[in-house]
Enzyme design. Sequence first.
Site, mmCIF file in Angstrom:
data_model
loop_
_atom_site.group_PDB
_atom_site.id
_atom_site.type_symbol
_atom_site.label_atom_id
_atom_site.label_comp_id
_atom_site.label_asym_id
_atom_site.label_seq_id
_atom_site.Cartn_x
_atom_site.Cartn_y
_atom_site.Cartn_z
ATOM 1 N N ASP A 111 0.852 -1.187 0.000
ATOM 2 C CA ASP A 111 0.000 0.000 0.000
ATOM 3 C C ASP A 111 0.890 1.240 0.000
ATOM 4 O O ASP A 111 1.898 1.306 0.703
ATOM 5 C CB ASP A 111 -0.918 -0.005 1.225
ATOM 6 C CG ASP A 111 -2.050 1.008 1.091
ATOM 7 O OD1 ASP A 111 -3.209 0.571 1.042
ATOM 8 O OD2 ASP A 111 -1.773 2.226 1.047
ATOM 9 N N ILE A 112 0.509 2.227 -0.785
ATOM 10 C CA ILE A 112 1.305 3.450 -0.925
ATOM 11 C C ILE A 112 1.281 4.292 0.362
ATOM 12 O O ILE A 112 2.171 5.122 0.582
ATOM 13 C CB ILE A 112 0.769 4.269 -2.135
ATOM 14 C CG1 ILE A 112 1.847 5.153 -2.710
ATOM 15 C CG2 ILE A 112 -0.485 5.049 -1.806
ATOM 16 C CD1 ILE A 112 1.488 5.727 -4.082
ATOM 17 N N ASN A 165 -12.958 -3.043 2.653
ATOM 18 C CA ASN A 165 -13.908 -1.952 2.865
ATOM 19 C C ASN A 165 -14.946 -1.937 1.745
ATOM 20 O O ASN A 165 -14.644 -2.289 0.607
ATOM 21 C CB ASN A 165 -13.162 -0.616 2.884
ATOM 22 C CG ASN A 165 -12.162 -0.535 4.023
ATOM 23 O OD1 ASN A 165 -12.397 -1.059 5.104
ATOM 24 N ND2 ASN A 165 -11.032 0.114 3.780
ATOM 25 N N VAL A 203 -11.053 3.022 -3.602
ATOM 26 C CA VAL A 203 -10.739 2.473 -4.929
ATOM 27 C C VAL A 203 -11.761 1.371 -5.214
ATOM 28 O O VAL A 203 -11.878 0.396 -4.443
ATOM 29 C CB VAL A 203 -9.303 1.906 -4.991
ATOM 30 C CG1 VAL A 203 -9.032 1.325 -6.372
ATOM 31 C CG2 VAL A 203 -8.272 2.985 -4.651
ATOM 32 N N HIS A 236 -10.341 -5.162 -2.838
ATOM 33 C CA HIS A 236 -8.983 -5.469 -2.400
ATOM 34 C C HIS A 236 -9.012 -5.838 -0.933
ATOM 35 O O HIS A 236 -9.734 -5.223 -0.139
ATOM 36 C CB HIS A 236 -8.039 -4.282 -2.620
ATOM 37 C CG HIS A 236 -8.615 -2.966 -2.204
ATOM 38 N ND1 HIS A 236 -9.540 -2.292 -2.974
ATOM 39 C CD2 HIS A 236 -8.418 -2.207 -1.101
ATOM 40 C CE1 HIS A 236 -9.878 -1.165 -2.366
ATOM 41 N NE2 HIS A 236 -9.217 -1.096 -1.210
ATOM 42 N N HIS A 268 -7.011 -5.592 2.373
ATOM 43 C CA HIS A 268 -5.877 -4.984 3.064
ATOM 44 C C HIS A 268 -5.300 -6.081 3.963
ATOM 45 O O HIS A 268 -6.041 -6.691 4.738
ATOM 46 C CB HIS A 268 -6.335 -3.838 3.972
ATOM 47 C CG HIS A 268 -6.877 -2.643 3.252
ATOM 48 N ND1 HIS A 268 -6.131 -1.527 3.011
ATOM 49 C CD2 HIS A 268 -8.116 -2.381 2.741
ATOM 50 C CE1 HIS A 268 -6.866 -0.615 2.379
ATOM 51 N NE2 HIS A 268 -8.076 -1.115 2.205
HETATM 52 P P1 5GP Z 1 -9.690 1.569 0.317
HETATM 53 O O1 5GP Z 1 -9.769 2.930 0.973
HETATM 54 O O2 5GP Z 1 -10.402 1.591 -1.021
HETATM 55 O O3 5GP Z 1 -10.124 0.436 1.188
HETATM 56 O O4 5GP Z 1 -8.159 1.310 0.057
HETATM 57 C C1 5GP Z 1 -7.468 1.829 -1.038
HETATM 58 C C2 5GP Z 1 -6.009 1.741 -0.709
HETATM 59 O O5 5GP Z 1 -5.273 1.902 -1.898
HETATM 60 C C3 5GP Z 1 -5.534 2.822 0.263
HETATM 61 O O6 5GP Z 1 -5.001 2.214 1.434
HETATM 62 C C4 5GP Z 1 -4.495 3.605 -0.530
HETATM 63 O O7 5GP Z 1 -3.392 3.996 0.253
HETATM 64 C C5 5GP Z 1 -4.097 2.600 -1.613
HETATM 65 N N1 5GP Z 1 -3.686 3.208 -2.856
HETATM 66 C C6 5GP Z 1 -4.334 4.169 -3.556
HETATM 67 N N2 5GP Z 1 -3.688 4.471 -4.688
HETATM 68 C C7 5GP Z 1 -2.590 3.663 -4.705
HETATM 69 C C8 5GP Z 1 -1.522 3.508 -5.638
HETATM 70 O O8 5GP Z 1 -1.442 4.155 -6.681
HETATM 71 N N3 5GP Z 1 -0.570 2.585 -5.330
HETATM 72 C C9 5GP Z 1 -0.630 1.834 -4.190
HETATM 73 N N4 5GP Z 1 0.357 0.953 -3.987
HETATM 74 N N5 5GP Z 1 -1.621 1.955 -3.298
HETATM 75 C C10 5GP Z 1 -2.598 2.866 -3.551
#
Ligand code: 5GP
Length: 120
Positions: free
Chosen positions: A30-31, A87, A96, A100, A102
Amino acid sequence: MAETIFDKIINKEIPADIVYEDDMALAFKDINPQAPTHLLIIPKTQIATINDVSTDNAHLVGHLYVVAAKIAKEQGFADDGYRVVMNCNEHGGQTVYHIHLHLLAGKPLGWPPYTETLKV
Ligand code: 5GP
């Protein structure tokens, strides 16, 4: 279905720190990590949210857990423990729209995972 940033990662159009890949799934760091280890495990086929999971694609979702357990054993935190979270939509904190898992590990993780006081 609208393309997301994760499609670009699957297609290697943008870089990611990939730790695992097979025909069905991809795992990368995760970034914006929330734990010493914070990986995202995604199906290569886009499923927007948990609400789009059905008997037709449930095997892909199950496979994400197989990958999580495999990585946990390989990276040596299976016995200490870890958390997997998916989520869903706005209240779930999804940003996103490509499902996915986590995978969080590397320290004792607090519970509950939110800080507000629950008012009932
Ligand atoms: P969500 O909030 O949808 O459950 O999680 C999305 C996750 O994707 C977040 O933890 C965010 O940091 C990660 N994320 C968003 N854009 C990127 C990206 O371009 N690269 C990587 N490696 N992680 C990303």
